[in-house]
Write a protein that holds these residues in place. Structure first.
Motif, PDB file in Angstrom:
ATOM      1  N   ASP A   1      -5.124   4.843   1.621  1.00  0.00           N
ATOM      2  CA  ASP A   1      -4.029   5.503   2.214  1.00  0.00           C
ATOM      3  C   ASP A   1      -4.727   6.923   2.744  1.00  0.00           C
ATOM      4  O   ASP A   1      -4.352   7.140   3.885  1.00  0.00           O
TER       5      ASP A   1
ATOM      6  N   PHE B   1       0.426   3.971   1.789  1.00  0.00           N
ATOM      7  CA  PHE B   1       0.493   3.989   3.183  1.00  0.00           C
ATOM      8  C   PHE B   1       1.547   3.513   4.134  1.00  0.00           C
ATOM      9  O   PHE B   1       2.360   4.129   4.901  1.00  0.00           O
TER      10      PHE B   1
ATOM     11  N   THR C   1       0.854  -1.318  -0.085  1.00  0.00           N
ATOM     12  CA  THR C   1       0.021   0.046  -0.083  1.00  0.00           C
ATOM     13  C   THR C   1       0.750   1.249  -0.041  1.00  0.00           C
ATOM     14  O   THR C   1       1.969   1.174   0.387  1.00  0.00           O
TER      15      THR C   1
END
Length: 543
Positions: A71, A59, A57
């Protein structure tokens, strides 16, 4: 092009995971459910990808991942950076998530293509009984036949898989969003709901090159350290990222549906995955990349956002948490053995919040072929116990997709046959057999890794005298937990995991007329049950 060397503990610039888990107290049984018409009763949207590791991801710091919805919710909601599936295979992981139990407590429910124990309720069934409308699209529990032994309620609730759309090759044609809209139309006015979005993506197979076709730059892909850095692997990862992007986009569309329906402000949104990424060495193993999942809970009305939580969470903790938030009782006959983390959500703290969460346990019995494993992580140390006979090869799952490997008896045969091992690993990197052996080869009875120094788990410390006390401590805690939670491998009972009946597809090439007829029959049964439950729910509103 460069290979990734970032530590798995690093998640953006915000925090450092400490790799811990929970020693469970007794199950929490809560008060009676409210009447379903109460306007303040929570709704739930649970979004679960199929085969995605936490590292994949934006994030988590992956520069190639396109996950803007995840995110954003991670930044504005409660992001958990140390969440683990109970087992790194879809059926046992999902069974644990839905029931609030460890996978090994669920008998045939923990085996691919088997059945589901009808006496163990899922949180979707308990919410249904409390007046909620519950359903799913895609895959909730499975693959398997939930009603093979008399089950009358699908573990995920009412199935909504009937609407289809045009999609790229190998991307599921299920129109997830249209099916979610139909689900909302079918619920009664004012009725709370719980919807399980079981996305099929990014499960293999992939259309080769679809990532490149959609603008993924192979030079920006950071290859995890358990894979060889080859052009074929990079292209395969780009295809994987494309399907994660598909999942992320559908979550965004469902959020807009909630907004338009006036339901967004009263809906708890949960996003996670069922098990690790579909590459050899991740999915169907018990390494950190196999079990650690993306995990966000978003409900700004009650949960303070912008927090990163380092407490270890099992995905099996989701079920008791949802029931606690909904104020719905657990089953007194079949109470959940996992632990709610509602206390963390309702706190204002971040980092390490709950001191009772000491360690996390994961494992696996089989992914098509038996290779039983149990694992415990505490702090930076990860201890793995392998129960297979010495010399046993593991199932070579998801190695690109290893269709050509499944009939080979050893990695040497794979090379002899010039099989396609994720993007041609053995052809492009013939000297790097270590990657195949790491994913498929026999393992010692015990493994021990320092996840800070060795995040991809290459250097086994189990036989190093310097770490003997750490191994002894973790082994003892693992055994104690398994005994406490009735793992049949440690309670003296009969171990039946390898003998449970499988239904339908017996192997990857079963396209027989008999199998197709069975699939059609089960499809018709599932949709007949859907019609029955929709009618039953409408009748509830008239009472």
């Amino acid at each position: 092009m460069k290979s990734v060397s970032r530590n798995l503990f690093s998640v953006g610039d915000k925090t450092k995971c400490l790799m811990a888990g929970a020693m469970l107290a007794g199950p929490m049984v809560l008060g009676q459910a409210k009447a379903y018409a109460a306007s303040d009763q929570l709704n739930f949207l649970i979004c679960v990808s199929d085969d995605q590791s936490m590292i994949s991801t934006g994030f988590a710091g992956d520069p190639a991942a396109r996950t803007p919805v995840y995110d954003k919710l991670a930044r504005e909601g409660v992001a958990f950076t140390n969440a683990h599936c109970s087992a790194s295979s879809c059926a046992p992981s999902r069974a644990a998530l839905l029931t609030g139990r460890n996978f090994y407590e669920l008998r045939e429910g923990a085996i691919l293509f088997s059945s589901f124990p009808k006496e163990i309720p899922t949180f979707q069934k308990l919410l249904w009984d409390a007046g909620y409308y519950t359903g799913y699209t895609g895959k909730a529990w499975g693959p398997g036949r939930f009603n093979a032994k008399g089950g009358t309620f699908d573990p995920g609730g009412v199935v909504y898989n009937h609407k289809k759309l045009d999609a790229p090759k190998f991307v599921e044609r299920n129109d997830y969003v249209a099916n979610f809209k139909d689900f909302l139309k079918d619920k009664n006015d004012g009725q709370p709901f719980s919807f399980f979005f079981g996305c099929i993506e990014p499960h293999r197979p992939y259309k080769p090159g679809i990532g490149l076709e959609n603008g993924y730059d192979l030079d920006k892909i950071e290859v995890p350290g358990f894979l060889p850095d080859t052009p074929g692997v990079r292209s395969d990862m780009a295809d994987y990222y494309y399907e994660i992007e598909w999942f992320d986009a559908k979550i965004g569309e469902m959020i807009e549906v909630l907004r338009e329906a006036g339901e967004l402000e009263n809906t708890v949104i949960i996003i996670t995955g069922d098990n690790g990424m579909p590459f050899a060495g991740a999915k169907s193993q018990c390494y950190d990349v196999s079990t650690r999942e993306p995990f966000v809970v978003y409900y700004p009305a009650k949960f303070k956002g912008g927090r990163v939580i380092e407490d270890p969470i099992s995905l099996a903790d989701i079920a008791p948490t949802i029931l606690e938030l909904a104020e719905v009782e657990q089953s007194k006959e079949q109470p959940m053995t996992r632990q709610s983390f509602a206390n963390i959500l309702l706190s204002d703290e971040e980092g390490k919040v709950d001191p009772t969460r000491e360690f996390v346990v994961t494992g696996l019995e089989k992914h098509n072929k038996p290779f039983p494993i149990r694992s415990i992580t505490q702090g930076k140390y990860h201890y793995i116990r392998n129960y297979a006979e010495p010399g046993t090869y593991r199932f070579p799952v998801e190695g690109g997709y290893i269709w050509a490997m499944k009939k080979a008896d050893s990695p040497e045969q794979v090379q002899d046959k010039k099989a396609d091992v994720y993007g041609g690993m053995m052809r492009e990197h013939p000297t790097e057999k270590k990657y195949v052996y790491h994913a498929w080869g026999p393992r010692p009875a015990e493994e021990l890794y320092d996840l800070e120094a060795d995040p991809w788990e290459w250097n086994n410390l189990a036989d190093d005298p310097e770490y003997a006390s750490i191994k002894q401590e973790l082994s003892g805690k693992l055994t104690g937990y398994l005994v406490k939670t009735n793992d049949p491998r440690h309670t003296g009972g009969t171990i039946e995991f390898a003998s449970y009946q499988r239904y339908g597809r017996k192997d990857f090439e079963d396209v027989s007329a008999e199998n197709k007829a069975l699939s059609k029959k089960w499809y018709e049964e599932a949709h007949a049950l859907r019609r029955k439950l929709v009618a039953e729910n409408k009748a509830r509103a008239k009472k």
